[in-house]
Enzyme design. Structure first.
Site, PDB file in Angstrom:
ATOM      1  N   HIS A  67       0.536  -1.324   0.222  1.00 12.52           N
ATOM      2  CA  HIS A  67       0.150  -0.088   0.025  1.00 12.52           C
ATOM      3  C   HIS A  67       0.600   1.196   0.023  1.00 12.52           C
ATOM      4  CE1 HIS A  67      -3.179  -3.021   1.403  1.00 12.52           C
ATOM      5  NE2 HIS A  67      -3.690  -1.610   0.465  1.00 12.52           N
ATOM      6  N   GLU A  91      -9.896  -3.098   1.182  1.00  9.11           N
ATOM      7  CA  GLU A  91      -9.330  -2.902   2.550  1.00  9.11           C
ATOM      8  C   GLU A  91      -9.328  -1.949   3.172  1.00  9.11           C
ATOM      9  OE1 GLU A  91      -7.515  -4.016  -0.473  1.00  9.11           O
ATOM     10  OE2 GLU A  91      -6.215  -5.856  -0.205  1.00  9.11           O
ATOM     11  N   ASP A 143     -19.560   0.729 -10.367  1.00  8.01           N
ATOM     12  CA  ASP A 143     -18.211   0.034 -11.283  1.00  8.01           C
ATOM     13  C   ASP A 143     -17.285   1.230 -11.048  1.00  8.01           C
ATOM     14  OD1 ASP A 143     -16.887  -1.777 -13.266  1.00  8.01           O
ATOM     15  OD2 ASP A 143     -18.034   0.501 -14.183  1.00  8.01           O
ATOM     16  N   GLY A 144     -16.243   1.717 -10.894  1.00  8.53           N
ATOM     17  CA  GLY A 144     -15.430   2.407 -11.684  1.00  8.53           C
ATOM     18  C   GLY A 144     -15.680   3.298 -12.636  1.00  8.53           C
ATOM     19  N   ASP A 161      -6.914   0.819  -7.515  1.00  7.41           N
ATOM     20  CA  ASP A 161      -6.162  -0.557  -6.666  1.00  7.41           C
ATOM     21  C   ASP A 161      -7.006  -1.735  -6.950  1.00  7.41           C
ATOM     22  OD1 ASP A 161      -5.368  -2.315  -5.087  1.00  7.41           O
ATOM     23  OD2 ASP A 161      -5.807  -0.748  -3.066  1.00  7.41           O
TER      24      ASP A 161
END
Lengths: 290, 290, 290, 290
Positions: A67, A91, A143-144, A161
């Site tokens: 990260h 995450e 959805d991106g 990511d």
């Protein structure tokens, strides 16, 4: 039978011809969300691990390596990142790293899989460390590519990511060149973009090259970098792109000074690490056509 | 049963809690020499592989990464290496890389395991590529520490390429500080020494630190460096030591110029790779106490 | 790494959800014949093993269990077997067992894969024990169904010992009902036929049932039997068929008397074993619709 | 990576040279009780499974094979079992089978591991099916040998269903001859005793023979029997002992009649299965010295 032999194992198959096995203390969750097969386990070697569709996504012992390498080169290269977009990052650890930069006033995190984010929120608190509760954060489940098509906002830094593109949906839409073109319209002139870009070694760099090519054809500068991640058992690649700056040209001293100025101390990333990330071995440069 | 599933596998256990599996096309040799359990196999992913005492030693697809990283920093850092000592290096690939440097007039290679060298000579011709037949080479079958205790010769460069010290004999004698002290008496004032120094990551660097400490207490300069080796699935460490020079201080341009001057073109090592090898990530520097 | 851990393993995948691993001392052969992927290995647990298309075919330590169970019920049930046909049986151990019966004057063994038979002949001498050199034996390299379609010979006993039918060619032609109908035309009125008929348990008996059905629709009597084979880690099924006799009706005393009369002493098969073979557990009888 | 490949596996190591792997849907529990390492998992191939100290104890798909074979021969061979002792049997399935016999008025189940029984009660309801709530049942948490040393009760039938003796405590005390001698003092003159007696094959029968010898030296009759259990991938042995009766002498018809008289219909055990259980193959009889 030796009762001390571990009986529960996680198997990862990077190819038909290689397998990795991790012994497990326990399985915290295993099941399907709407989008993914997800397992959250506690391993002996790497602590808690998140596995999506059979691939290790991040591990307690070294998620900071991943990260920090993903987030900070792009953040440091922008003179004063104010608004940040994260695509994926379920995450919450990408979010955590972005929020370290004191100039940040708003972060939009767009993840398609609300069940996954919820599981991570509950079971992986050492990843997000409360980042989801930061008032600067807006969490969007979408959805991106759809989000980018519809939003009117613009960003100083964008971090992509999402899971490996080798599987099809849902990440496939993110790794298309058209996504980068759309995304660029929402980035300011000094903006930087970092994309997690799969394994990067002389043995395996096909997927990485696809990302690099797409970003090179869209941005003035697009540079590959890589770091070794123990629980991935491989060198992991990233691409950072920008119309304004070539991130690889920062010297170790410049990086260290920016981190000091922003009051940021990290475990993995600093000026020396920056050199390591961007000085790829000759074999990889050759594979990337450089 | 799916007949296309590979049925023969090599298993490597880096710890009780992790396993690597490589599928095999064939097994060229498996048996015990006087010193080691040796397997020579042909894998699908990495071509031929040499396994000693359960550890992958080198693989057809990436042995050049290991051997170039081991040999060339020390060779390049010596202004004109004439006589070279190799301790271990049974495959003959370390020898092959040493012989690329045109100033070399004699190489003594001391390996304890004549059966292993014979098997490698016969079954792994792409490793040695005829190096054993070079008239500059003298091959001695002996314990490296015993050889050093008895020889009167001195060397410009020494390369220590023996198995992991984690097992006991025979490599244990090589990783003792007393060996380095003895060896130093046989090195010229400009001499450099490179030692393969096991895995080097934030997760696993105990054995590496032992090597580094021993060399630091013996030589004016001793520096760790590392490179990722795909078939080891890990970052591999080396230490280069010298009383005359700090090898990490060479710039990429200096390295590239020396290689040009010597007429050497490599697959893995050049000035850029040199930067990568010696710019360790912060987490590893911290683990090494730097 | 623990150097005592075995590094070479054989993997067998009875399904996508189960795997067996056998550690290996050495690999004597691994490659493709015209028809099969063949490995001949030496395992620690079961001695030498023959693996065809990823399935354990027979093992040094227990091949006698398989071959005695396949051959002797059918041989014993014929009052005086003179001419015998073996379809498959590449290792030569089925042949070896048939030749124990003193009334046998001719055996035709038809195997499609001459390379496999040659490898077994050379590398597995404890299987055939010279049976291929017996003057009563005629070895034919041909497809079993083709051979039956063309031959004019007739037989007292036929033994079908071909690979699992789950894969496609070449064994598929042997497990068709039409093959049994053709074969029956070449059998005398007292003739018996034994067929290896795959795994037979409550968990897995689909392939076995197909064989049983085909033989039931072709012969007056067709009876399933099974024995546990350690290196298969499963209960293995066979079907014995005849128009003249129900082999399952022989009493232990009758079996023992016939073996005495023929001067045959075996390791696995006798009257008591005959009872075991033919007294299937209720769960299996239920699965077979009995 | 193929996302459909199972990522969670249970590994069982019957020896250093063999491994079994079962793919898992989920892990319901994994941890240590005071006495054992316990995992309760849901596998794809066999449904829920209980694993103690690395050994599969019983599986949803075939626990009835194990428990019926353990319980019913001894129960059927007693003309009217009234009081029954179970030593071990934590899952409650042995208890379930005992309670099928209508003459039973009291069952004492002695298990050392209350945490294990509690986990099984909660997570494996298909094993006990409410048997723990039956008013005829008394559950005692104690060491079986200690209980026998202190109790004044006597029993018609005793069933010993404890873990493999290969590990040391706690089951070791149960597999000593002195335990059988003590236990015999608490058995009536018509009493029968059944003991789970580990793997029984020509390859592996050492532990079984120890049990058989101990019971033979204590009781007038002690007979081995065996059944194949799919999820154990092996033939499993039992010993039934009695001063009054040789259980192996019952005919299939007698067994079937007793079951009818008692109104009991089972999945695995009946007269035909009884024949199968007690007609061991010659190789095993030879190994047992018969």
């Amino acid at each position: 039978v030796d009762a001390s032999t571990p009986d529960l194992w996680l198997t990862e198959c990077p190819s038909a011809h290689e397998k990795h096995h991790f012994s497990l203390k326990s399985v915290l969750f295993s099941g399907r969300t709407k989008f993914h097969q997800v397992s959250i386990v506690e391993s002996h070697a790497y602590g808690k691990m998140l596995i999506i569709d059979g691939c290790v996504q991040s591990s307690e012992s070294d998620e900071h390596v991943y990260h920090e390498a993903l987030v900070h080169p792009a953040m440091v290269a922008h003179p004063r990142p104010n608004s940040v977009l994260i695509v994926g990052g379920g995450e919450g650890a990408t979010l955590r790293e972005v929020l370290r930069h004191p100039s940040v006033q708003s972060v939009v995190m767009v993840d398609i899989d609300s069940e996954l984010v919820e599981k991570c929120h509950k079971l992986l608190p050492d990843w997000h460390r409360g980042a989801f509760d930061d008032p600067r954060v807006e969490l969007v489940f979408a959805d991106g590519a759809d989000f980018i098509a519809r939003t009117r906002r613009s960003f100083d830094v964008a971090i992509v990511d999402v899971c490996d593109a080798s599987g099809v949906a849902p990440a496939a839409s993110i790794y298309r060149d058209s996504f980068y073109v759309s995304l660029r319209r929402h980035l300011g002139s000094n903006a930087t973009l970092a994309v997690q870009a799969m394994e990067l070694s002389t043995m395996s760099c096909h997927d990485h090259i696809n990302v690099l090519r797409g970003l090179r054809s869209t941005f003035v500068n697009a540079v590959s970098y890589a770091t070794f991640i123990p629980s991935f058992w491989s060198l992991w690649g990233f691409v950072v792109a920008s119309d304004a700056v070539d991130v690889s040209h920062f010297t170790p001293n410049e990086i260290d000074q920016i981190l000091v100025d922003r009051g940021i101390t990290l475990q993995h990333y600093d000026g020396g690490t920056h050199m390591n990330l961007f000085s790829l071995p000759k074999g990889i440069r050759t594979a990337l056509g450089q």
